[in-house]
Scaffold this active site. Structure first.
Site, PDB file in Angstrom:
ATOM      1  N   SER A 189      81.691  71.033  14.457  1.00  0.00           N
ATOM      2  CA  SER A 189      80.419  71.051  14.070  1.00  0.00           C
ATOM      3  C   SER A 189      79.255  72.197  15.240  1.00  0.00           C
ATOM      4  CB  SER A 189      79.806  69.370  14.460  1.00  0.00           C
ATOM      5  OG  SER A 189      79.681  68.637  13.930  1.00  0.00           O
TER       6      SER A 189
HETATM    7  N1  SAH Z   1      81.750  66.227  14.383  1.00  0.00           N
HETATM    8  C1  SAH Z   1      83.434  66.644  13.725  1.00  0.00           C
HETATM    9  C2  SAH Z   1      82.860  67.330  12.419  1.00  0.00           C
HETATM   10  C3  SAH Z   1      83.515  66.954  11.440  1.00  0.00           C
HETATM   11  S1  SAH Z   1      83.216  67.788   9.874  1.00  0.00           S
HETATM   12  C4  SAH Z   1      83.781  68.372  14.491  1.00  0.00           C
HETATM   13  O1  SAH Z   1      83.273  68.270  15.663  1.00  0.00           O
HETATM   14  O2  SAH Z   1      84.759  68.712  14.236  1.00  0.00           O
HETATM   15  C5  SAH Z   1      82.881  66.015   8.609  1.00  0.00           C
HETATM   16  C6  SAH Z   1      84.130  65.732   8.252  1.00  0.00           C
HETATM   17  O3  SAH Z   1      83.707  64.166   7.830  1.00  0.00           O
HETATM   18  C7  SAH Z   1      85.015  66.592   8.029  1.00  0.00           C
HETATM   19  O4  SAH Z   1      86.439  66.242   8.390  1.00  0.00           O
HETATM   20  C8  SAH Z   1      85.819  64.995   6.584  1.00  0.00           C
HETATM   21  O5  SAH Z   1      87.376  65.629   5.955  1.00  0.00           O
HETATM   22  C9  SAH Z   1      85.457  63.973   6.534  1.00  0.00           C
HETATM   23  N2  SAH Z   1      84.322  63.282   5.595  1.00  0.00           N
HETATM   24  C10 SAH Z   1      83.975  63.513   4.608  1.00  0.00           C
HETATM   25  N3  SAH Z   1      83.158  62.590   3.714  1.00  0.00           N
HETATM   26  C11 SAH Z   1      84.300  60.927   5.276  1.00  0.00           C
HETATM   27  C12 SAH Z   1      84.483  60.162   4.785  1.00  0.00           C
HETATM   28  N4  SAH Z   1      83.649  59.359   3.496  1.00  0.00           N
HETATM   29  N5  SAH Z   1      84.938  58.907   5.044  1.00  0.00           N
HETATM   30  C13 SAH Z   1      85.642  59.936   6.296  1.00  0.00           C
HETATM   31  N6  SAH Z   1      85.475  61.166   6.690  1.00  0.00           N
HETATM   32  C14 SAH Z   1      84.878  62.093   5.701  1.00  0.00           C
END
Ligand code: SAH
Length: 222
Positions: free
Chosen positions: A71
């Site tokens: 993010s």
């Molecule tokens: N805040 C994190 C952002 C990750 S992007 C950072 O800074 O790195 C969002 C993440 O949510 C992804 O890794 C994706 O695989 C996960 N995601 C999407 N749907 C999901 C779900 N239903 N349950 C758990 N994780 C999920």
């Protein structure tokens, strides 16, 4: 002559660029000093691929593989600020969408315990290794679909969701303590609103914040 070792040199550079990022977040309106100092303490370059490390202190999302992104620092700061803005101490927090673990690292410095849920096992393991090296031990890791929250450790004083559903899953609201806060991006592709849901004794109160751009929350089997 003072010789600066290679690692010191890198450390200095990243500290200075990190400070510039913090100044920028402050100008953009992040006010909570606890949040700013957690971002200042967190080396974002270790959460991305080495090839992208030089861009780690720009205020942008970056790819982390598997079609996912780390993010944008402003959004991490804003969501954390909104989560902490209630006066209660946050003892038990649920994070859905661990991704790189960067937001997890920020939360773990500011709350009692973080349960983090990620549907992609490889990302969760990489995040766990980074956070372990950072000596952050108040985190539990779960490979699961977090759409329905994580019932076994509920209720939570705070829930932060880093992927966007079309509508707010009811289970997440019901896993909040009274006084608990849920921060979640809601909406269609690239047109989502950051929403705060506060659980009060008799009702849930919703407040809308900035437009944001998250990857979708994917439900179903992991
Ligand atoms: N805040 C994190 C952002 C990750 S992007 C950072 O800074 O790195 C969002 C993440 O949510 C992804 O890794 C994706 O695989 C996960 N995601 C999407 N749907 C999901 C779900 N239903 N349950 C758990 N994780 C999920």
């Amino acid at each position: 002559m003072v010789r600066v070792g290679r690692h010191d040199g890198i450390g200095m550079t990243s500290r200075r660029t990190r400070q510039r990022l913090i100044d920028r977040l402050r100008r953009e309106g992040i006010r909570d000093e606890r949040v700013l100092s957690a971002l200042d303490n967190t080396p974002r370059h270790i959460f991305v691929d080495e090839a992208l490390a030089s861009r780690a202190y720009e205020d942008i999302a970056l790819p982390i593989g598997h079609n996912q992104t780390i993010s944008q620092p402003y959004v991490v700061a804003l969501m954390t600020e909104i989560l902490l803005a209630g006066n209660a101490v946050l003892n038990n927090v649920l994070e859905i969408g661990t991704g790189s673990g960067y937001q997890t690292a920020i939360l773990a410095q500011l709350v009692g315990h973080v349960h983090t849920v990620e549907r992609i096992g490889v990302l969760l393991r990489q995040a766990r290794d980074r956070l372990y090296h950072m000596r952050l031990r108040n985190i539990s890791y779960h490979t699961a679909d977090g759409t329905a929250g994580l019932e076994q450790h509920a209720p939570y004083d705070g829930i932060l969701v880093a992927a966007a559903p079309r509508t707010i899953p009811e289970e997440l609201c019901s896993q909040l303590t009274v006084g608990g806060r849920l921060v979640i991006p809601v909406g269609e592709n690239s047109k989502q609103r950051l929403v705060l849901v506060e659980r009060e004794a008799m009702e849930f109160v919703e407040t809308e914040f900035d437009w944001v751009n998250f990857v979708p929350l994917i439900s179903g089997k992991v």
